[in-house]
Design a protein around this motif. Sequence first.
Motif, short mmCIF file in Angstrom:
data_model
loop_
_atom_site.label_atom_id
_atom_site.label_comp_id
_atom_site.label_asym_id
_atom_site.label_seq_id
_atom_site.Cartn_x
_atom_site.Cartn_y
_atom_site.Cartn_z
N ALA A 249 0.94 -1.19 -0.18
CA ALA A 249 -0.07 -0.09 -0.10
C ALA A 249 0.72 1.06 -0.05
CB ALA A 249 -0.83 0.08 1.15
N GLY A 250 0.94 1.80 -1.15
CA GLY A 250 2.23 2.86 -1.57
C GLY A 250 1.41 4.38 -1.13
N GLY A 251 2.42 5.15 -1.00
CA GLY A 251 2.09 6.63 -0.96
C GLY A 251 1.42 7.11 0.34
N THR A 252 0.80 8.21 0.02
CA THR A 252 0.02 9.02 1.27
C THR A 252 -1.56 8.90 0.81
OG1 THR A 252 0.17 10.91 -0.22
CG2 THR A 252 1.67 10.87 1.28
N ARG A 253 -2.29 9.30 1.73
CA ARG A 253 -3.50 9.42 1.69
C ARG A 253 -4.39 10.40 2.41
NH1 ARG A 253 -7.80 4.68 2.24
NH2 ARG A 253 -9.00 6.76 1.68
N MET A 254 -5.37 11.01 2.09
CA MET A 254 -6.32 11.99 2.79
C MET A 254 -6.96 11.61 3.84
SD MET A 254 -4.93 14.59 0.93
CE MET A 254 -6.37 15.91 0.95
N LEU A 255 -6.85 11.83 5.26
CA LEU A 255 -7.49 11.70 6.24
C LEU A 255 -8.36 12.65 6.75
CD1 LEU A 255 -7.79 9.20 8.43
CD2 LEU A 255 -6.46 10.90 9.88
N CYS A 256 -9.77 12.10 6.44
CA CYS A 256 -10.85 13.22 7.29
C CYS A 256 -11.12 13.05 8.52
CB CYS A 256 -12.03 13.32 6.23
SG CYS A 256 -11.77 12.97 4.63
N LEU A 257 -10.53 13.98 9.17
CA LEU A 257 -10.84 13.69 10.76
C LEU A 257 -11.90 14.41 11.21
CD1 LEU A 257 -9.27 12.07 12.69
CD2 LEU A 257 -7.75 13.99 13.25
N SER A 258 -12.97 13.57 11.86
CA SER A 258 -13.96 14.49 12.46
C SER A 258 -14.57 13.81 13.66
CB SER A 258 -15.34 14.36 11.32
OG SER A 258 -15.94 13.07 11.33
N GLY A 259 -15.53 14.52 14.36
CA GLY A 259 -15.99 13.78 15.84
C GLY A 259 -15.40 14.51 16.77
N HIS A 260 -15.25 13.73 17.65
CA HIS A 260 -14.87 14.38 19.12
C HIS A 260 -13.30 14.45 19.17
CE1 HIS A 260 -18.96 12.76 20.64
NE2 HIS A 260 -19.05 13.81 20.33
N VAL A 261 -12.82 15.52 18.27
CA VAL A 261 -11.44 15.54 18.66
C VAL A 261 -11.61 17.42 18.40
CG1 VAL A 261 -10.22 13.86 17.42
CG2 VAL A 261 -11.01 15.57 15.95
N ASN A 262 -10.09 17.74 19.04
CA ASN A 262 -10.07 19.26 19.13
C ASN A 262 -9.92 19.89 17.77
OD1 ASN A 262 -10.29 19.95 22.06
ND2 ASN A 262 -8.82 18.69 22.36
N THR A 263 -8.84 19.43 17.15
CA THR A 263 -8.84 20.09 15.64
C THR A 263 -9.13 19.08 14.50
OG1 THR A 263 -6.43 19.21 16.09
CG2 THR A 263 -6.99 21.59 16.47
N PRO A 264 -10.53 18.87 14.26
CA PRO A 264 -10.83 18.13 13.08
C PRO A 264 -10.29 18.73 11.99
CG PRO A 264 -12.63 19.28 14.03
CD PRO A 264 -11.68 19.58 14.88
N GLY A 265 -10.00 17.92 10.79
CA GLY A 265 -9.64 18.72 9.58
C GLY A 265 -9.29 17.37 8.43
N VAL A 266 -8.97 17.81 7.35
CA VAL A 266 -8.47 17.04 6.28
C VAL A 266 -6.91 16.87 6.36
CG1 VAL A 266 -8.68 16.34 3.95
CG2 VAL A 266 -10.35 17.35 5.04
N TYR A 267 -6.08 16.05 6.60
CA TYR A 267 -4.76 15.98 6.71
C TYR A 267 -4.16 14.56 5.75
CZ TYR A 267 -5.82 18.26 10.94
OH TYR A 267 -6.18 18.99 12.07
N GLU A 268 -2.95 15.18 5.21
CA GLU A 268 -2.48 13.98 4.33
C GLU A 268 -1.34 13.21 5.07
OE1 GLU A 268 -0.83 15.57 0.76
OE2 GLU A 268 -0.28 13.80 0.06
N ILE A 269 -1.48 11.93 5.22
CA ILE A 269 -0.58 11.16 5.71
C ILE A 269 -0.23 9.84 5.13
CG2 ILE A 269 -1.57 11.63 8.15
CD1 ILE A 269 -3.41 9.04 7.89
#
Lengths: 433, 160
Positions: free
Chosen positions: A242-262
Amino acid sequence: MLFNPPHPAETKVLTRRFGLPNSESIDTYLANDGYKAFLKAREMSQEQIIEEVKLSSLRGRGGAGFPTGMKWSFVPRTSPKPKYIVVNADESEPGTCKDRVLMENDPHGLIEGVLIAALSIGAHRGWVYIRGEYRYLIDIMDRAIEEAYKHGYLGKNIRGTGFDFDFSTHTGAGAYECGEESALLESLEGKRGIPRIRPPFPAVSGAFQCPTILNNVETYYAVPPIILNGGKWYADLGVPKAGGTRMLCLSGHVNTPGVYEIPLGFPMMRAINELGGGMLNGNKLKAVVPGGSSCPLLRAEECDINMDYDSLAKVKSMLGSGGMVVLDETTDMVKFALRIMRFYQHESCGWCIPCREGTLWLKKLLTRLDAGVGSSSDISLVGELAKNMFGRTFCPLGDAAAMPTMSIIEKFRDEFEARLAGVTLPPELVSIA
Amino acid sequence: MTFSPQLEARLEKLLRSYPEGRQRAALIPMLMYAQDEAGYISKELAQEVARRCGVTTLQVDEVVGYYTMLRARPMGRTHLQICTNISCLLVGGDKLWEQACHKLGIGHNEVTPDGAISLEEVECIGACSWAPALQTNFDFHHKVTPEKLDQLIDALRKVN
């Protein structure tokens, strides 16, 4: 512009142009390696392009995770029929909002990825199917496409290379089912979004019954960097298979939800604690939906894992579409299960009976249980109904409804039992009892 | 039935975007863009679009009946769509929905008596990382609070 400030834990490949002034314009794009990968790919043979994509171990980012290079290699390139490229931008899996961010900030990245896919099979026409709610993105893409035509990156004899390609947007009209590839193709052809029987797969008989490459938005975005820097470079960013990076859409009960590339294989707890800035209000973690509402939930103690296809498969869940929803200890799991089922019942296309009837009866049962009505055997019945729906439907929507439901019943049954304790039947529920 | 010159240009371009003999493909986009101008898919509009795409009105009805964004009856001048799916639910989307129903005195897919505002409880609109979210027609509103929703509805009442 919709994006998060860059986080040090991110690996910026797809999002590398985010935040540049006028990042959506072709001028900014061209000044930052734009369309270089297309010109490089034009010098390569079709086999070489597909080999490079295979080498990158890129897997489809829409949810199913099928190896992209292999998917492209299934297209019969010698077929006398025209070949087409279709982009699935019908992003509607609950918890997922990444394609939106990509197209809003860097629309030309999609066009270039599509052009390279077109080169690999000799396609000369393509469409991006964008969900109807994303009208402003249709406008952004339309403007980018117009710019690309003006600068000679779309149309006849692109940049003097002798390659022709036409591309346009196509709006959906509000149907989750159209994110399923064969239903999307039906919808593209002007029909109800109902899945097709497969085989034949779209690679052989897709849009207008012609050989078609159909991938998710994010998958196409990964292609230009793969061609520019090599498949091996991309593969090395992730984990084996499973190569490369992907976009993570973080939502719900966290302090800084957002879309991150990991990078693939990023630890889930780091995503919560570092990218997400920890749990909201300092509450305790209860569960995680790892990749959109159709994925089986993980209990807090199962979350100490890396996020890649194989690691999640080991805990009987999926990486899905990258929509990671974090639930804290205050979450009412009965209500949560009901909300998921209400969604799938609403979106079931009605074509096949296990899904149409299954989601409806599951919604009715869960509505009663949420009101504290029923017996312990009703809780078991929810699990059994879901189990019987699983794998017995025409398309994956039935599975998508069954999987989270089975996992919630299995892992949080005590909350359902507690709900039933000491509640009497309210009159409005007698009718569906 | 006549459309504005801008819409005519858009529809003409649309019909040219599909392979020869495949103009039925333009059906759903054509209905969506024409609906922007007409407000809803009237019988007359359905017939016009059917004619342009070379399909029967029954084939138009089939898609209008399937897609939630295609409407067979008029909605409010501003269509307020509140998401209550999981990401929004966790941070109060369901409470915003109740608040809007209460304040406007209408429910799901209903229109205020003056025709100004209609309300719809929608499924995930792809704003999960900026939840709770809603849309007024095609505009997104992110990280909505009860106060912001209150002000938004007051403002909508004034402009409509």
